[in-house]
Motif scaffolding. Structure first.
Motif, PDB file in Angstrom:
ATOM      1  N   MET A   1      32.553  -4.627 -34.018  1.00 23.76           N
ATOM      2  CA  MET A   1      31.537  -5.375 -34.728  1.00 23.76           C
ATOM      3  C   MET A   1      31.038  -4.512 -35.890  1.00 23.76           C
ATOM      4  SD  MET A   1      27.964  -7.028 -33.318  1.00 23.76           S
ATOM      5  CE  MET A   1      28.676  -8.521 -32.673  1.00 23.76           C
ATOM      6  N   ARG A   2      30.895  -5.135 -37.040  1.00 26.05           N
ATOM      7  CA  ARG A   2      30.401  -4.430 -38.219  1.00 26.05           C
ATOM      8  C   ARG A   2      28.872  -4.452 -38.253  1.00 26.05           C
ATOM      9  NH1 ARG A   2      33.896  -7.698 -42.385  1.00 26.05           N
ATOM     10  NH2 ARG A   2      32.875  -9.249 -41.115  1.00 26.05           N
ATOM     11  N   SER A   3      28.312  -3.529 -39.004  1.00 29.12           N
ATOM     12  CA  SER A   3      26.850  -3.415 -39.106  1.00 29.12           C
ATOM     13  C   SER A   3      26.219  -4.728 -39.551  1.00 29.12           C
ATOM     14  CB  SER A   3      26.471  -2.315 -40.096  1.00 29.12           C
ATOM     15  OG  SER A   3      26.994  -1.081 -39.694  1.00 29.12           O
ATOM     16  N   LYS A   4      26.806  -5.382 -40.541  1.00 26.38           N
ATOM     17  CA  LYS A   4      26.217  -6.624 -41.035  1.00 26.38           C
ATOM     18  C   LYS A   4      26.259  -7.721 -39.971  1.00 26.38           C
ATOM     19  CE  LYS A   4      30.186  -8.601 -43.481  1.00 26.38           C
ATOM     20  NZ  LYS A   4      30.643  -9.014 -44.817  1.00 26.38           N
ATOM     21  N   ASP A   5      27.227  -7.646 -39.075  1.00 30.59           N
ATOM     22  CA  ASP A   5      27.292  -8.633 -37.989  1.00 30.59           C
ATOM     23  C   ASP A   5      26.143  -8.452 -37.006  1.00 30.59           C
ATOM     24  OD1 ASP A   5      29.656  -9.657 -39.101  1.00 30.59           O
ATOM     25  OD2 ASP A   5      30.899  -8.280 -37.919  1.00 30.59           O
ATOM     26  N   VAL A   6      25.768  -7.205 -36.765  1.00 31.90           N
ATOM     27  CA  VAL A   6      24.627  -6.921 -35.889  1.00 31.90           C
ATOM     28  C   VAL A   6      23.343  -7.450 -36.537  1.00 31.90           C
ATOM     29  CG1 VAL A   6      23.250  -5.108 -34.814  1.00 31.90           C
ATOM     30  CG2 VAL A   6      25.751  -4.934 -34.819  1.00 31.90           C
ATOM     31  N   LEU A   7      23.188  -7.183 -37.836  1.00 32.14           N
ATOM     32  CA  LEU A   7      22.016  -7.693 -38.547  1.00 32.14           C
ATOM     33  C   LEU A   7      21.990  -9.219 -38.545  1.00 32.14           C
ATOM     34  CD1 LEU A   7      21.985  -5.222 -41.558  1.00 32.14           C
ATOM     35  CD2 LEU A   7      20.204  -5.447 -39.806  1.00 32.14           C
ATOM     36  N   ALA A   8      23.129  -9.834 -38.782  1.00 36.11           N
ATOM     37  CA  ALA A   8      23.195 -11.299 -38.785  1.00 36.11           C
ATOM     38  C   ALA A   8      22.835 -11.865 -37.414  1.00 36.11           C
ATOM     39  CB  ALA A   8      24.584 -11.768 -39.214  1.00 36.11           C
ATOM     40  N   ASP A   9      23.287 -11.220 -36.363  1.00 32.06           N
ATOM     41  CA  ASP A   9      22.944 -11.673 -35.019  1.00 32.06           C
ATOM     42  C   ASP A   9      21.430 -11.601 -34.805  1.00 32.06           C
ATOM     43  OD1 ASP A   9      23.860 -12.389 -32.165  1.00 32.06           O
ATOM     44  OD2 ASP A   9      22.547 -10.651 -31.881  1.00 32.06           O
ATOM     45  N   GLY A  10      20.827 -10.501 -35.209  1.00 34.08           N
ATOM     46  CA  GLY A  10      19.382 -10.348 -35.058  1.00 34.08           C
ATOM     47  C   GLY A  10      18.610 -11.384 -35.843  1.00 34.08           C
ATOM     48  N   PHE A  11      18.915 -11.516 -37.133  1.00 32.59           N
ATOM     49  CA  PHE A  11      18.208 -12.513 -37.955  1.00 32.59           C
ATOM     50  C   PHE A  11      18.513 -13.933 -37.479  1.00 32.59           C
ATOM     51  CE2 PHE A  11      17.812  -9.018 -41.072  1.00 32.59           C
ATOM     52  CZ  PHE A  11      16.472  -9.144 -41.375  1.00 32.59           C
ATOM     53  N   GLY A  12      19.698 -14.139 -36.941  1.00 28.57           N
ATOM     54  CA  GLY A  12      20.063 -15.464 -36.444  1.00 28.57           C
ATOM     55  C   GLY A  12      19.294 -15.893 -35.207  1.00 28.57           C
ATOM     56  N   ARG A  13      18.652 -14.974 -34.527  1.00 26.55           N
ATOM     57  CA  ARG A  13      17.871 -15.295 -33.330  1.00 26.55           C
ATOM     58  C   ARG A  13      16.455 -15.772 -33.641  1.00 26.55           C
ATOM     59  NH1 ARG A  13      19.849 -11.814 -28.504  1.00 26.55           N
ATOM     60  NH2 ARG A  13      21.957 -11.344 -29.182  1.00 26.55           N
ATOM     61  N   ILE A  14      15.964 -15.451 -34.816  1.00 26.69           N
ATOM     62  CA  ILE A  14      14.565 -15.731 -35.156  1.00 26.69           C
ATOM     63  C   ILE A  14      14.243 -17.210 -35.064  1.00 26.69           C
ATOM     64  CG2 ILE A  14      12.840 -15.617 -37.006  1.00 26.69           C
ATOM     65  CD1 ILE A  14      14.521 -13.125 -37.998  1.00 26.69           C
ATOM     66  N   GLU A  15      15.047 -18.020 -35.695  1.00 17.91           N
ATOM     67  CA  GLU A  15      14.747 -19.455 -35.764  1.00 17.91           C
ATOM     68  C   GLU A  15      14.651 -20.081 -34.373  1.00 17.91           C
ATOM     69  OE1 GLU A  15      16.136 -23.380 -38.266  1.00 17.91           O
ATOM     70  OE2 GLU A  15      17.161 -21.482 -38.617  1.00 17.91           O
ATOM     71  N   GLY A  16      15.550 -19.734 -33.488  1.00 17.37           N
ATOM     72  CA  GLY A  16      15.501 -20.286 -32.132  1.00 17.37           C
ATOM     73  C   GLY A  16      14.258 -19.850 -31.379  1.00 17.37           C
ATOM     74  N   LEU A  17      13.879 -18.593 -31.539  1.00 19.34           N
ATOM     75  CA  LEU A  17      12.669 -18.102 -30.882  1.00 19.34           C
ATOM     76  C   LEU A  17      11.437 -18.847 -31.386  1.00 19.34           C
ATOM     77  CD1 LEU A  17      13.367 -14.260 -31.040  1.00 19.34           C
ATOM     78  CD2 LEU A  17      13.389 -15.692 -28.992  1.00 19.34           C
ATOM     79  N   VAL A  18      11.344 -18.985 -32.692  1.00 17.35           N
ATOM     80  CA  VAL A  18      10.178 -19.633 -33.286  1.00 17.35           C
ATOM     81  C   VAL A  18      10.183 -21.132 -32.990  1.00 17.35           C
ATOM     82  CG1 VAL A  18       9.007 -20.148 -35.464  1.00 17.35           C
ATOM     83  CG2 VAL A  18       9.900 -17.848 -35.026  1.00 17.35           C
ATOM     84  N   ARG A  19      11.345 -21.738 -33.011  1.00 19.06           N
ATOM     85  CA  ARG A  19      11.433 -23.172 -32.708  1.00 19.06           C
ATOM     86  C   ARG A  19      10.862 -23.461 -31.321  1.00 19.06           C
ATOM     87  NH1 ARG A  19      13.640 -27.016 -35.157  1.00 19.06           N
ATOM     88  NH2 ARG A  19      14.884 -25.715 -36.520  1.00 19.06           N
ATOM     89  N   SER A  20      11.146 -22.606 -30.363  1.00 17.97           N
ATOM     90  CA  SER A  20      10.643 -22.827 -29.000  1.00 17.97           C
ATOM     91  C   SER A  20       9.121 -22.720 -28.938  1.00 17.97           C
ATOM     92  CB  SER A  20      11.287 -21.844 -28.021  1.00 17.97           C
ATOM     93  OG  SER A  20      10.841 -20.521 -28.260  1.00 17.97           O
ATOM     94  N   VAL A  21       8.518 -22.019 -29.886  1.00 13.30           N
ATOM     95  CA  VAL A  21       7.057 -21.895 -29.951  1.00 13.30           C
ATOM     96  C   VAL A  21       6.437 -23.104 -30.648  1.00 13.30           C
ATOM     97  CG1 VAL A  21       5.149 -20.540 -30.907  1.00 13.30           C
ATOM     98  CG2 VAL A  21       7.138 -19.374 -29.938  1.00 13.30           C
TER      99      VAL A  21
END
Length: 167
Positions: A1-21
């Motif tokens: 996994m490349r560094s940008k993929d790790v960052l994309a995974d992290g930023f990609g989680r935000i919307e789902g977390l906030v949507r549940s709130v």
């Protein structure tokens, strides 16, 4: 996994977390406080999107989606377009009133812009110094991790506030 993929995974989680709130909440719940000077869910979610947008756009060399996509006008907040929540008083934070659809829509657009930008980065790009005002100087990668940590922390706060308000 490349560094940008790790960052994309992290930023990609935000919307789902906030949507549940935010989903299923009305404006009254979104703007209630757990204490006299506490942040509201609405302010926290707006701030999550603003922090991401206001800090990633300069890195990407683009206009913030807040203004470029009309979110500033849609929200109609009594702040300058540059406001992103940092340094705001409790009274100013209480002025953030928005529908769940607008909060999630803006967050979606800000996150999409972030993910599009991260997809363009190489490991060498992440090593580039973007802020020499710190010791040590801040690289693009460190700045992105800092943004990610900030928004994830606020997402947790928003979830906590909603949970307290509904208990």
């Amino acid at each position: 996994m490349r560094s940008k993929d790790v960052l994309a995974d992290g930023f990609g989680r935000i919307e789902g977390l906030v949507r549940s709130v935010v989903e299923g909440a009305d404006e009254a719940l979104l703007t209630r406080r757990v204490g006299r000077e506490a942040n509201t869910v609405a302010w926290l979610v707006w701030h999550i999107a603003r922090v991401q947008d206001a800090q990633v756009a300069p890195l990407a060399g683009t206009e913030q989606v807040w203004t470029a996509r009309g979110w500033a006008q849609r929200f109609g907040l009594p702040f300058d377009d540059e406001a992103n929540g940092y340094g705001q008083s409790p009274d100013e934070a209480a002025r953030v009133v928005a529908s769940p659809a607008d909060l999630l829509g803006y967050l979606h657009d800000a996150t999409a812009a972030t993910l599009a930008y991260v997809a363009t980065l190489s490991d060498e790009d992440l090593d580039e110094v973007v802020d020499e005002a710190w010791d040590p100087p801040v690289t693009r990668g460190v700045r992105l991790v800092s943004i990610l940590a900030d928004v994830l922390e606020h997402a947790g706060q928003a979830a906590y506030v909603r949970g307290v308000l509904e208990s």
